[in-house]
Structures are given as structure tokens and as C-alpha cells.
Design a protein around this motif. Structure first.
Motif, mmCIF file in Angstrom:
data_model
loop_
_atom_site.group_PDB
_atom_site.id
_atom_site.type_symbol
_atom_site.label_atom_id
_atom_site.label_comp_id
_atom_site.label_asym_id
_atom_site.label_seq_id
_atom_site.Cartn_x
_atom_site.Cartn_y
_atom_site.Cartn_z
ATOM 1 N N HIS A 1 0.849 -1.186 0.000
ATOM 2 C CA HIS A 1 0.000 0.000 0.000
ATOM 3 C C HIS A 1 0.885 1.238 0.000
ATOM 4 N N PHE A 2 0.542 2.171 -0.891
ATOM 5 C CA PHE A 2 1.318 3.398 -1.006
ATOM 6 C C PHE A 2 0.365 4.575 -1.139
ATOM 7 N N ASN A 3 0.577 5.615 -0.325
ATOM 8 C CA ASN A 3 -0.173 6.857 -0.399
ATOM 9 C C ASN A 3 0.830 7.982 -0.184
ATOM 10 N N ARG A 4 1.142 8.688 -1.262
ATOM 11 C CA ARG A 4 2.236 9.657 -1.226
ATOM 12 C C ARG A 4 2.057 10.670 -0.095
ATOM 13 N N GLU A 5 3.121 10.915 0.606
ATOM 14 C CA GLU A 5 3.191 11.840 1.733
ATOM 15 C C GLU A 5 2.428 11.357 2.962
ATOM 16 N N ILE A 6 1.851 10.170 2.894
ATOM 17 C CA ILE A 6 1.087 9.690 4.048
ATOM 18 C C ILE A 6 1.619 8.356 4.559
ATOM 19 N N SER A 7 1.663 7.358 3.721
ATOM 20 C CA SER A 7 2.088 6.044 4.195
ATOM 21 C C SER A 7 2.618 5.206 3.040
ATOM 22 N N GLU A 8 3.460 4.257 3.400
ATOM 23 C CA GLU A 8 3.950 3.234 2.479
ATOM 24 C C GLU A 8 4.281 2.007 3.315
ATOM 25 N N GLN A 9 3.624 0.905 3.044
ATOM 26 C CA GLN A 9 3.783 -0.260 3.899
ATOM 27 C C GLN A 9 3.564 -1.550 3.120
ATOM 28 N N THR A 10 4.135 -2.616 3.648
ATOM 29 C CA THR A 10 3.953 -3.945 3.083
ATOM 30 C C THR A 10 3.358 -4.852 4.154
ATOM 31 N N ASP A 11 2.694 -5.900 3.688
ATOM 32 C CA ASP A 11 2.066 -6.841 4.604
ATOM 33 C C ASP A 11 2.211 -8.243 4.024
ATOM 34 N N LEU A 12 2.875 -9.091 4.752
ATOM 35 C CA LEU A 12 3.101 -10.474 4.337
ATOM 36 C C LEU A 12 2.586 -11.389 5.431
ATOM 37 N N SER A 13 1.758 -12.367 5.060
ATOM 38 C CA SER A 13 1.241 -13.303 6.057
ATOM 39 C C SER A 13 1.062 -14.669 5.414
ATOM 40 N N THR A 14 1.104 -15.713 6.234
ATOM 41 C CA THR A 14 0.988 -17.066 5.702
ATOM 42 C C THR A 14 0.605 -18.055 6.786
ATOM 43 N N ARG A 15 -0.013 -19.098 6.348
ATOM 44 C CA ARG A 15 -0.179 -20.340 7.109
ATOM 45 C C ARG A 15 0.210 -21.446 6.149
ATOM 46 N N TRP A 16 1.343 -22.110 6.401
ATOM 47 C CA TRP A 16 1.895 -23.027 5.416
ATOM 48 C C TRP A 16 2.302 -24.348 6.071
ATOM 49 N N PRO A 17 1.694 -25.456 5.644
ATOM 50 C CA PRO A 17 2.097 -26.760 6.182
ATOM 51 C C PRO A 17 3.499 -27.127 5.694
ATOM 52 N N ILE A 18 4.347 -27.572 6.605
ATOM 53 C CA ILE A 18 5.680 -28.050 6.211
ATOM 54 C C ILE A 18 5.804 -29.555 6.405
ATOM 55 N N THR A 19 4.958 -30.128 7.230
ATOM 56 C CA THR A 19 4.822 -31.573 7.330
ATOM 57 C C THR A 19 3.331 -31.871 7.449
ATOM 58 N N ARG A 20 2.998 -33.124 7.610
ATOM 59 C CA ARG A 20 1.597 -33.495 7.732
ATOM 60 C C ARG A 20 0.971 -32.877 8.975
ATOM 61 N N ASN A 21 1.761 -32.670 10.010
ATOM 62 C CA ASN A 21 1.217 -32.210 11.287
ATOM 63 C C ASN A 21 1.591 -30.788 11.652
ATOM 64 N N ILE A 22 2.604 -30.216 11.024
ATOM 65 C CA ILE A 22 3.128 -28.920 11.461
ATOM 66 C C ILE A 22 2.842 -27.861 10.409
ATOM 67 N N ASN A 23 2.239 -26.749 10.861
ATOM 68 C CA ASN A 23 1.976 -25.588 10.019
ATOM 69 C C ASN A 23 2.731 -24.395 10.579
ATOM 70 N N LEU A 24 3.403 -23.673 9.721
ATOM 71 C CA LEU A 24 4.013 -22.415 10.130
ATOM 72 C C LEU A 24 3.003 -21.295 9.944
ATOM 73 N N VAL A 25 2.937 -20.368 10.897
ATOM 74 C CA VAL A 25 2.060 -19.207 10.808
ATOM 75 C C VAL A 25 2.892 -17.965 11.070
ATOM 76 N N GLY A 26 2.563 -16.895 10.371
ATOM 77 C CA GLY A 26 3.322 -15.679 10.593
ATOM 78 C C GLY A 26 2.766 -14.492 9.841
ATOM 79 N N ARG A 27 3.144 -13.316 10.295
ATOM 80 C CA ARG A 27 2.766 -12.077 9.642
ATOM 81 C C ARG A 27 3.852 -11.036 9.869
ATOM 82 N N LEU A 28 4.118 -10.231 8.816
ATOM 83 C CA LEU A 28 5.042 -9.108 8.929
ATOM 84 C C LEU A 28 4.385 -7.885 8.302
ATOM 85 N N HIS A 29 4.016 -6.937 9.150
ATOM 86 C CA HIS A 29 3.421 -5.683 8.693
ATOM 87 C C HIS A 29 4.478 -4.602 8.919
ATOM 88 N N TYR A 30 5.050 -4.116 7.794
ATOM 89 C CA TYR A 30 6.229 -3.246 7.875
ATOM 90 C C TYR A 30 5.941 -1.904 7.227
#
Length: 883
Positions: free
Chosen positions: A780-809
């Protein structure tokens, strides 16, 4: 946790209730017998005809009944069904003997003899049922069997688990009920009994059925090695490999007894399955005391697959009462791994249906920089059917003891929530802030009368720093003013009257008093929209009165009257809508500066014409038949200039730049300013629609405003005129890239800037597949006001384990606004979640907060620890764990 026990108790209790009725279904081998129409003795048929020599009966049963060695019981197959006709005459008794080979008995419901029909030469044949040497499996059963641990050979799967897929790890609420494996789906109110051999006593009205006995009714099945049925006392005794099944319950034991008349009985020891909840367990004895009460001894419950005791709930005794909707259990334990206790109670009382019950809820446990170690223990109070309360003591190692409460109520016309929290002595209160702190919130929505709606939201905090310390997120803590509002709306057929009282509490000590919002004390608005009137016209009318109040700025009253006429003309190929309006606004001001006008007014008329065309064509896109559209649109707006510098600005601001705002009649969003205009909006939209599904695969739009004169009206007096010949060019597109991929992009480009022409931009990419893999990327970009990124996921790496995370920068401030990461371990019947979180309460504050959360969820029972699922739902778009 106790409320979850109702899944078990209701299902197990239903066994004895439905078994007590046991109207069962089915069959007829060579010999078939049933209770006579007069309720005494037996009537028998051979090969579908009334036997001249009826099936032998005994005057007295021998002490020991010989049993044939027979192969294991297998599923009967219903080939056809014809009505069973009772003969007009009762067969005479015959000499004592035993019915050998495959014998089927069809018994009427006890105490409900069949009606006697006219005498016939030969009764209609009874449906033939043969016991197969090899079990036949229906296609849908075979489909379920393929996903079983031993799907290659269903005969090796225990009967309790046939057709149940214990490898599924969805939440129990999302699982479908497994279909009954053996039971027929026809229910004609009769008891059907299949057996290898039977002995019938005319005088004692007793039937003893041995060898692979099956009693059937509709979708219910009872089987045993031997069943003794006493028609006089309505008692049925089953021994040896007792098995019961219906769509929601399966039971297995070695001994059972049912009193059909008294709704009493027992089964022991009992092992059970609940297919609808994918749960299982056992009990040393299950007893139906009467129609509504049941008793259980040494009961166990879990949603883990057979052989897996990752968690087990155990109770010494349990009693349930269907009338009161209550259950009681003693010595309740929740065990991890079958050996490690994590919960114990010598006695609990719990609901077994939707009726609520007072008691403790699962504790919440967490830790953060703001509070330290944080433990909450909610206690639920069921005060009445339509209102309840929750009291939550909360202990924070850094701050001390807090007491929170929530009161909910629901009446025929109203519903609301009152919440409050108080900490009498905050050990870590900021300097200058009273250590006694708290907050209060009242939310109400309801109908005061027919068509009269009330909506209320009142909030209060004790000090300016409260939201920073206890808000828990940037969205909450950045609120600089807390709203207090009450709305009343009356709806007519095509009109409405709206009233509002609104006040704000300032929660930012650095906020200047002149920046505070105006209070509405009160606001009243009348709106009318009446289509299809004279000559096809639509009437429009908005009338408003507002009393504005402010402690340091000019305030007063505003009267606004806005009416108009439009003539919509709509065809399949397009539309054309001319519209004219007139607007009069008057003020009565207080605290105006000396020499200024205290009663300014204005009258402005407007003209607008909205038009559009619709073109479409059929074509193919990547092998799919689609419809492609082309939709040009033109919107003309003419508003004369009227000097409005003498008018105050109570609640008006500039509309933001977006594609929908290209077609607004006023570039301001309030009544204090009416923008002058002589302009034409030109826009073009194209869509691609899949013919088979009707799904929109792609939408693109672009548009801009052409100005034919400068815009002189501005929010503040003396501001320079706007003289650009056109607005920003706004373009946006959204697409369904594939079944799992979707995206959206938006941009605004200003052709009148010498550099940095892009003024606003946004891009979003979303992925979610059937395996619950989720990935989100946004910019998201709004000149003179804000510029930010947002990355999030829920991703299985094995049958039983899921990684979860978010980065709002924030790229503008070069810092992380919120970030969290962790994992979920899904053990099929339980989930462990661990998440660490880093977040900012105030953008200007250099410090950040850190927290760690741990949650143990026992599926089908309860959860312990922090409420991580709420954090993940709000932070990861598409997470939706229970969907």
C-alpha cells in the motif's frame, strides 16, 4: 470444558432411548414367525404362505439351548419389500421342536397388534433375506473404506470403526456423519429379527434367538450371539458380542438388557463411537434409569483415533437428566498421553443440551512486556434464559490484579453487551496517572417499536494512557477519541427518520482542543427515495437539522434541505439517468468572532447526467467458454459556484480518490461545502465471466474526470483554486488467476505532476488451496502519508506442522508495525499453537512490545492457554481454521 461433555452424554443416552423402542426391519428366509394379532402366541409362514403345519413351538424352554456353530454375522441385503399380511386365523399349537438352519422372525411392535385383514387363500409373501457368505460393501462405504488405515481389507477393521476415517484431522464440527454400515433405511414400525436358530414358547410368549442374531429398524441395528425376547414383559436380553448402531452412535458390549415398556436397560461393558463428532470412548456400564435419566460408570471420552490416547477425559461416574438438561460427574480428569493429568475436579455439573450452565471456563494464559505473566480465569453465570454474565479475575505480574466483567442480554426486541474492567492498584501506571484505572463499554441494538430501531455504542476509559497499556494493538491504541453515540431510526416504506446524539472522549493528551471532533447534540435527518412516480420519475429528498457543540471553536445549528428529481431509463444494452437537485443550507452560529456573520446561508442547484452502454461477446479463454464485456460510462456534473467562505466547517472533508468517487455529485462528503463543478467523467470497465459457473474471472476499470473550469470552493477560506484540466487517472483490476489464486491492483497517476506522478497504489495477492495453504502479499502506497507492506501465511511443512506468521512493515518509518511467527502442531485430535508477537502501540513511540502465546486445543472438548486463533484470524487473511 464441561459443556463439551453433552456430545457424549446425549449420544450415549440416545442409545437406550432408541433401543427401548427397537422397531426394526427386514427379512424372510424359509421360515418366518411373528407375534400374533391378539398379542399371544406366534404366527409362522413358510415360503411366504401360511403354514398348514405351523412352525413348532414349545410349552417350556429347556434350561440350555443348543447353538449351532455358524460363520460370523454379515450384513443382510434387502432385495425387495412387500407388505406383511396377518392371517385371519391363528395356527394351532404343535409338538415341541427346534427351528433349524436360517430362521427369520418378524415381530410386531409390542402392545400394538396389527389389524386383522379378510381371510385369504394365501398371504402375500414375506420379503426374502439371505445372509451372504461374503459381505457386500456399497460404493459409498467402499469410498469411506479407501481412506481407512486398513482400507485394503475391511474385514480386518473392527466393526465399530468400519467406514470411519480416523485419519481426518479437521475439527469435529466440520465432519459429516458417517453413514450407517449395515442398517436398512426403511422404517415401517415393525421389529425384524434374523437368526440362525430360534426357539419359541407359546405359553410363556418367549422367543430365544441364537447364532448371528440381528434386530433391525430403519437405520438402527442390534446384533448379538443370543437375544431372548419376552413379549409379555417387553424385556429383551442380549448376550455375547452385543453390537448397536445408528447414524450417530455405535456401541459394543458383552451383555445388554432392554425393558421396552419401561424405557429401562443397560449395556456392559460398553465401547462406543460417535461418528458425527469422530469421538470414541468406553464405560464399564451404561444404564438407562428411565426415559430421561441415564447413569455411566468409569466413562472415558476422546477424539483421538483408536490406539492413540494423546488426551482422554475420564470420570468415575456420570448422571444425565434430559428433562433438566443437566449432567453431573465425579472425579473428572483430563489426561495427556493417558497418564499426565492437566485438569481434575472432584465434582462438576454441566449442560447436556443448548441450555447454559453456571461454571468455570477454560483459563487464558499469556505473557507480554506490558503486563508480564498474564493469567485470566473466566467464570460464567447463567442468570436467566435471556441474559448471562462472565466475571474474569486477571492476574498480571507487572501490574497486579484486574477484575473484568461482561453482561449480555437478549429480549424479543433488544440485545446488548455491557463490558467493564478495573484495576484498583496498577503497579506499573505511567507517571501522573492515577493507579486506579478501568474502562467501560455499553453496546445496545434493538427495536423500540414497530419500525423504530435503536443502536447505541458508549465507551469510557479512565485515562489517556489506558488504551496504550491495555489495548493490545495499534488499531485500538491509536484511537485518539473514544466515541459515545446513540442512534434512533424509524423506517417507512420509502422514507426514514434518523436521530443521533454523539460525543467523544479525548484519549490523547497531546491533541489540541481545536482538533477535537464536534459533538452532535442532537442530529435529526429525514430521507425519502420514491421511484416510479409520475412519468417514471424518482423523487429524492434529504432534510437535516444538527446542533453542533464544541468547547473552543464556533458552534451552533445547521439546517439543510436537499431535494431532487431523476428519470432513470434502463435497457439491456445501457442506461441514461438525468437528475436535477436543489439544496438550501442555513446556519445559526454561536461564539462567532466579532464582525462575522452568524447566520450564513446558501442555495445551490445541480444538474447531472449518468449514462452507460453494455457490449458483450462470447469467446474462449484458456479452453473455457467465456463472455467478455465492454462497459463505457459517462457522467456529467454541473454545479454553479457559490462563495461559502463565511460558513463554518463542522463535519465536512474531501472525498478520497477512488474509482467509485469519480461518479459522486459532490467532491466533499458533508453539507458544509458544495463543490462547484463543470466536469465530465469518462470511464471504461471490462469483465470476463465464465459461462459455466458465472464466476467473474477478471475485471478491469479505468477512468478520469475532465474539468471545464477551475474549482474555487475549498475547505478553508482563502485556499487557492484548483486549476488542473483533469483529475488523476484511476485504474484498478481484480482477477481470479486460478482456483487458489486471486489478486487485485489499483493505481492513481497524476498527469499534471512534473515527477513522481503516481500518487496512490495498492497491490494484493492471495493464495489459498484445499490443503489450507494460505499466502498473502500486499503493498500500500499513499504519497506523503504512508507506504507499507504486509506479508502473512499459514503453510504446512509436514503433515502435522503448520508455520504461521505475519510481517506488517512501514517503509515510511522503517519499522515493523506488527510481526508474529510461530507454529501449529496438529495431532489430529489436538492442536498445539505457539506464537511470538512484536507490535507497536504508538507510531511515534520508539519502544515496541513483545509477547508470547501458548494454546493447547483438545478437539471436541476445550482449549487451554491464550486465544491465539483470534490473533491468527485477524492477522492472516483466509486463515479461517474451522472452514
Amino acid at each position: 470444558m464441561p459443556g463439551q461433555l453433552r456430545i457424549l452424554t446425549v449420544a450415549v443416552s440416545s442409545l437406550l432411548l432408541v433401543s427401548a423402542a427397537l422397531p426394526l426391519q427386514a427379512a424372510s428366509p424359509t421360515w418366518a414367525c411373528r407375534i400374533a394379532a391378539d398379542g399371544a402366541g406366534w404366527e409362522c409362514f413358510k415360503d411366504g404362505a401360511l403354514a398348514a403345519e405351523p412352525a413348532p413351538v414349545r410349552e417350556a424352554l429347556p434350561a440350555v439351548v443348543a447353538k449351532e456353530k455358524t460363520p460370523p454375522s454379515v450384513k443382510p441385503v434387502l432385495e425387495s419389500q412387500e407388505p406383511v399380511i396377518t392371517p385371519a386365523t391363528k395356527p394351532a399349537p404343535a409338538a415341541s421342536s427346534k427351528l433349524e438352519a436360517k430362521t427369520a422372525v418378524v415381530a410386531e411392535q409390542p402392545k400394538k397388534p396389527a389389524a386383522v385383514e379378510p381371510k385369504r387363500e394365501k398371504p402375500a409373501p414375506i420379503v426374502a433375506v439371505q445372509k451372504l457368505e461374503k459381505e457386500e460393501i456399497k460404493p459409498e462405504q467402499a469410498k469411506l473404506a479407501e481412506s481407512s488405515d486398513n482400507a485394503a481389507d475391511q474385514a480386518q477393521v473392527p466393526r465399530l470403526d468400519r467406514g470411519l476415517d480416523w485419519n481426518q484431522c479437521n475439527l469435529p464440527q466440520s465432519r459429516l456423519a458417517a453413514k450407517s454400515e449395515d442398517a436398512s433405511s426403511v422404517n415401517d414400525g415393525q421389529i425384524y429379527i434374523n437368526a440362525d436358530a430360534a426357539e419359541l414358547s407359546h405359553n410363556d410368549e418367549v422367543g430365544v434367538f441364537t447364532g448371528n442374531v440381528e434386530v433391525m429398524s430403519g437405520d438402527k441395528l442390534l446384533s448379538a450371539d443370543e437375544i431372548r425376547h419376552d413379549n409379555k414383559s417387553d424385556v429383551m436380553d442380549a448376550t455375547g458380542s452385543v453390537y448397536f448402531q445408528d447414524p450417530s452412535l455405535r456401541l459394543e458390549g458383552s451383555k445388554a438388557q432392554f425393558n421396552l415398556a419401561a424405557d429401562q436397560g443397560y449395556i456392559e461393558p460398553a465401547e462406543y463411537r460417535l461418528p458425527t463428532a469422530m469421538a470414541r470412548g468406553s464405560a464399564s456400564r451404561v444404564e438407562q434409569v428411565n426415559k430421561n435419566q441415564a447413569h455411566f460408570d468409569d466413562i472415558e471420552y476422546t477424539t483421538c483415533r483408536p490406539g492413540d490416547n494423546s488426551w482422554v477425559l475420564r470420570a468415575k461416574t456420570m448422571d444425565t437428566d434430559q428433562v433438566s438438561g443437566r449432567g453431573e460427574a465425579t472425579h473428572v480428569r483430563v489426561m495427556l498421553g493417558g497418564t499426565v493429568p492437566i485438569f481434575y475436579s472432584p465434582y462438576i455439573s454441566f449442560p447436556i443440551d443448548d441450555r447454559r450452565k453456571t461454571g468455570l471456563l477454560a483459563p487464558l494464559i499469556g505473557s507480554s512486556d506490558e503486563t508480564g505473566a498474564d493469567i485470566s480465569m473466566p467464570y460464567y453465570l447463567n442468570l436467566a434464559p435471556n441474559y448471562d454474565a462472565t466475571i474474569t479475575p486477571r492476574i498480571m505480574s507487572r501490574r497486579g490484579l484486574m477484575l473484568a466483567g461482561e453482561f449480555r442480554y437478549l429480549t424479543e426486541n433488544h440485545g446488548g453487551i455491557l463490558t467493564g474492567e478495573a484495576i484498583p492498584d496498577d503497579n506499573d501506571a505511567p507517571n501522573g496517572v492515577d493507579k486506579s484505572r478501568g474502562a467501560l463499554s455499553i453496546k445496545e441494538h434493538g427495536r423500540l417499536a414497530q419500525n423504530l430501531i435503536l443502536d447505541m455504542n458508549i465507551n469510557h476509559v479512565s485515562d489517556d494512557e489506558y488504551l496504550d497499556d491495555f489495548g493490545g494493538s495499534l488499531a485500538v491504541s491509536s484511537s485518539r477519541q473514544v466515541e459515545r453515540r446513540a442512534d434512533v431510526t424509524y423506517y417507512g416504506d420509502d422514507w426514514s427518520v434518523f436521530g443521533r446524539v454523539q460525543h467523544f472522549q479525548n484519549t490523547d493528551s497531546a491533541l489540541a482542543s481545536t482538533s477535537e471532533a464536534y459533538r452532535r447534540l442532537p442530529q435529526v435527518k429525514f430521507s425519502l427515495e420514491r421511484p416510479e412516480q409520475l412519468l417514471g420519475l424518482t423523487y429524492h429528498l434529504d432534510a437535516e437539522y444538527v446542533q453542533f457543540d464544541h468547547r473552543s471553536k464556533v458552534d451552533g445549528r445547521r439546517y439543510d434541505l436537499h431535494g431532487g428529481l431523476s428519470l432513470p431509463m434502463v435497457k439491456p444494452w445501457g442506461f441514461f439517468t438525468p437528475k436535477i437537485t436543489a439544496r438550501y443550507t442555513e446556519y445559526s452560529l454561536d461564539h462567532e468572532v466579532v464582525g462575522a456573520v452568524d447566520d450564513p446561508d446558501r442555495f445551490i442547484s445541480t444538474l447531472s447526467v449518468d449514462s452507460g452502454l453494455y457490449f458483450d461477446r462470447g469467446t474462449n479463454w484458456f479452453g473455457h467458454a467465456i463472455a467478455q464485456t465492454l462497459e463505457p460510462r459517462a457522467f456529467y456534473l454541473a454545479i454553479p459556484h457559490e462563495d461559502q467562505d463565511d460558513q463554518p466547517n463542522f463535519d465536512t472533508s474531501r472525498n478520497g480518490s477512488s474509482f467509485p468517487n469519480l461518479f459522486r455529485e459532490n467532491r466533499f462528503n458533508g453539507a458544509d461545502r458544495i463543490g462547484d463543478a463543470n466536469q465530465l467523467t469518462l470511464a471504461l470497465t471490462s469483465r470476463i465471466i465464465q459461462n459455466v459457473t458465472g464466476r467473474e474471472l477478471l475485471r478491469t476499470s479505468v477512468g478520469s474526470i475532465l474539468y471545464f473550469r477551475d474549482r474555487k470552493v475549498q475547505l478553508t477560506p482563502g485556499a487557492v483554486n484548483e486549476d488542473d484540466s483533469s483529475s488523476e487517472i484511476i485504474a484498478e483490476a481484480s482477477a481470479r488467476l486460478a482456483d487458489a489464486w486471486s489478486g487485485r491492483i489499483m493505481g492513481q497517476w497524476d498527469p499534471h505532476r512534473h515527477s513522481r506522478n503516481t500518487t496512490k497504489a495498492a497491490a494484493q495477492l492471495h493464495y489459498r488451496d484445499q490443503e489450507h495453504r494460505v499466502f498473502n502479499l500486499a503493498y500500500h502506497f499513499n504519497r506523503e502519508i504512508s507506504e507499507q507492506t504486509d506479508l502473512s501465511t499459514r503453510w504446512p511443512i509436514t503433515r502435522n506442522i503448520n508455520l504461521v506468521g505475519r510481517l506488517h512493515y512501514s517503509l515510511r518509518y522503517n519499522r515493523t508495525m506488527e510481526g508474529f511467527g510461530g507454529f501449529e502442531y496438529d495431532g489430529c485430535c489436538y492442536v498445539v499453537r505457539v506464537v511470538a508477537r512484536h507490535y507497536v502501540n504508538e507510531i511515534e513511540d520508539d519502544s515496541a512490545n513483545n509477547a508470547i502465546f501458548l494454546q493447547l486445543e483438545l478437539k471436541g472438548l476445550s482449549s487451554f492457554g491464550s486465544d491465539i486463533t483470534t490473533l491468527l484470524d485477524e492477522g492472516i487473511f483466509g486463515y479461517a481454521y474451522d472452514n
